[in-house]
Design an enzyme around this catalytic site. Structure first.
Site, PDB file in Angstrom:
ATOM      1  N   TYR A 128      94.030  11.600  38.964  1.00  0.00           N
ATOM      2  CA  TYR A 128      94.836  12.814  38.848  1.00  0.00           C
ATOM      3  C   TYR A 128      94.140  14.011  39.488  1.00  0.00           C
ATOM      4  O   TYR A 128      94.705  14.714  40.342  1.00  0.00           O
ATOM      5  CB  TYR A 128      95.181  13.148  37.382  1.00  0.00           C
ATOM      6  CG  TYR A 128      95.636  14.579  37.291  1.00  0.00           C
ATOM      7  CD1 TYR A 128      96.909  14.934  37.712  1.00  0.00           C
ATOM      8  CD2 TYR A 128      94.756  15.597  36.918  1.00  0.00           C
ATOM      9  CE1 TYR A 128      97.309  16.264  37.732  1.00  0.00           C
ATOM     10  CE2 TYR A 128      95.145  16.923  36.937  1.00  0.00           C
ATOM     11  CZ  TYR A 128      96.416  17.253  37.338  1.00  0.00           C
ATOM     12  OH  TYR A 128      96.804  18.554  37.382  1.00  0.00           O
TER      13      TYR A 128
ATOM     14  N   ASP B  23     100.378  13.179  36.227  1.00  0.00           N
ATOM     15  CA  ASP B  23      99.857  13.446  34.889  1.00  0.00           C
ATOM     16  C   ASP B  23     100.970  13.141  33.886  1.00  0.00           C
ATOM     17  O   ASP B  23     102.004  12.570  34.249  1.00  0.00           O
ATOM     18  CB  ASP B  23      99.408  14.905  34.783  1.00  0.00           C
ATOM     19  CG  ASP B  23     100.590  15.853  34.740  1.00  0.00           C
ATOM     20  OD1 ASP B  23     101.648  15.498  35.315  1.00  0.00           O
ATOM     21  OD2 ASP B  23     100.482  16.929  34.149  1.00  0.00           O
TER      22      ASP B  23
ATOM     23  N   GLU C  12      91.240  22.368  36.595  1.00  0.00           N
ATOM     24  CA  GLU C  12      91.810  21.026  36.443  1.00  0.00           C
ATOM     25  C   GLU C  12      90.989  20.177  35.483  1.00  0.00           C
ATOM     26  O   GLU C  12      91.548  19.406  34.699  1.00  0.00           O
ATOM     27  CB  GLU C  12      91.933  20.338  37.804  1.00  0.00           C
ATOM     28  CG  GLU C  12      92.986  20.952  38.720  1.00  0.00           C
ATOM     29  CD  GLU C  12      94.399  20.854  38.157  1.00  0.00           C
ATOM     30  OE1 GLU C  12      94.619  20.064  37.220  1.00  0.00           O
ATOM     31  OE2 GLU C  12      95.268  21.583  38.653  1.00  0.00           O
TER      32      GLU C  12
END
Length: 351
Positions: free
Chosen positions: A126, A144, A45
């Site tokens: 996020y 996102d 991520e």
DNA sequence: CACTCGTGGGG
DNA sequence: TCCCCAAGAGT
């Protein structure tokens, strides 16, 4: 106030994901029953922040091979991690990655809630939601660029970004199901990446075709609206590529903040809107290189002029031995400078 | 809220 | 060629 229509949307999306989920190195296939490794989810991520899947894949493989768990990464040498990140961009991510790894290793593992995760360096709204949902099965909503686009189209929202972000976040939260939140998060993002794309969305094969207000209104392709960004100015700079007679390169470690912070680079002038003044790192017969490096950063274009010189064996400074020097350990603009200067050295050393 | 912060690919 | 865009965060 999650009504039956909303439940239908998340169900259709999960059904689609079960059949069409992309095979990604950090992903546990849906319905496999396997438990995601929080370390791999976190690493992927962070790498994927503002970065394409294609660009991340090789870096993810190299990182997980060399540092298989968060304890290994926490024990890594800073320069090794920065070198391994070189070329991927946004180097604050690598600096925060190490800070985060050391905190997590000291705590014995990752926090398993969004709030706990978001206290860690480099983990924002996020990424905290993504890790909480994907790795820990928490009912959290990821927002996102993909989710913003999908929501703007589903609800035909014409408020331009970034002002629309709170509205789109609320719409996304209203669709998030109580079950399989991690698969659902990845489903929305996969939809945005493969069907509900920025240009030429494939509405004809979209599993949410009949749910989509923009599809009905014919406005899908123009959404989300965004305020136009300012043009990039041109900045000028001067860099010095010097090599000792034993082949070692004169370099510098850039400060641990700001542009290319923490990365190796060539010494030189500041980069500004006026022609740079000489800033030779050591006295030498510095020769100009005819061509210049052209490189575009997020918010400016750079034209970097080069000077090259052979340096005496006793010259002061940070020298990287020839056998330790690898262009791939440099940020791209510095790698370009090396490539442009290299012929000067190979040519003059030939008989 | 506005700005900084990389890089590569696509239209 | 140029602009947009990509699983954003920090200040």
């Amino acid at each position: 106030m999650r009504d039956s229509a909303d439940t239908g949307i998340s169900s259709r999306l999960l059904d689609w994901y079960d059949r069409h989920a992309r095979d990604l190195p950090w992903r546990i296939p849906p319905r496999s029953g396997a438990q995601p490794d929080p370390y791999r989810i976190w690493l992927s991520e962070v790498m994927l922040q503002q970065t394409t899947v294609a660009a991340v894949k090789d870096y993810f493989h190299r990182f997980t091979t060399r540092w298989p768990d968060v304890q290994a990464l926490a024990a890594a040498d800073d320069g090794d991690v920065m070198a391994a990140w070189a070329g991927l961009g946004y180097y604050a991510r690598a600096r925060n990655l190490l800070k985060c790894a050391r905190v997590v290793a000291g705590q014995g593992g990752f926090p398993d809630t969004r709030a706990g995760l978001q206290e860690l360096p480099g983990i924002g709204p996020y990424t905290s939601a993504a890790i909480a949902a994907i790795a820990f099965d928490r009912v959290e909503t990821v927002v996102d660029g993909n989710v913003e686009r999908v929501m703007a189209r589903l609800f035909d929202e014409h408020t331009p970004l970034p002002a629309a972000k709170p509205v789109l976040t609320a719409l996304a939260a209203g669709l998030t199901p109580a079950h399989r939140p991690g698969d659902y998060a990845q489903a929305v993002m996969d939809l945005g990446a493969t069907i509900c794309t920025p240009r030429n969305p494939a509405c004809g094969i979209c599993p949410l075709m009949k749910d989509c207000s923009a599809r009905a209104a014919g406005t899908a392709a123009m959404l989300p609206l965004k305020t136009r960004k300012a043009a990039k100015p041109v900045r000028l700079g001067l860099a010095y590529v010097g090599r000792r007679v034993d082949g070692a390169w004169l370099m510098e470690r850039r400060p641990g903040h700001g542009l290319l912070g923490g990365m190796l680079g060539w010494p030189g002038s500041a980069w500004g809107d006026t022609p740079p003044t000489d800033a030779a790192p050591v006295p030498a017969d510095w020769s100009p290189v005819t061509a210049e490096v052209r490189h575009t950063f997020t918010h400016f274009h750079l034209r970097l002029s080069l000077r090259v010189a052979h340096l005496p064996i006793d010259a002061p400074g940070l020298f990287v031995a020839a056998q330790d020097f690898t262009p791939t350990a440099l940020p791209t603009v510095m790698r370009k400078a090396h490539a442009l200067a290299l012929p000067y050295f190979t040519q003059t050393e030939a008989p």
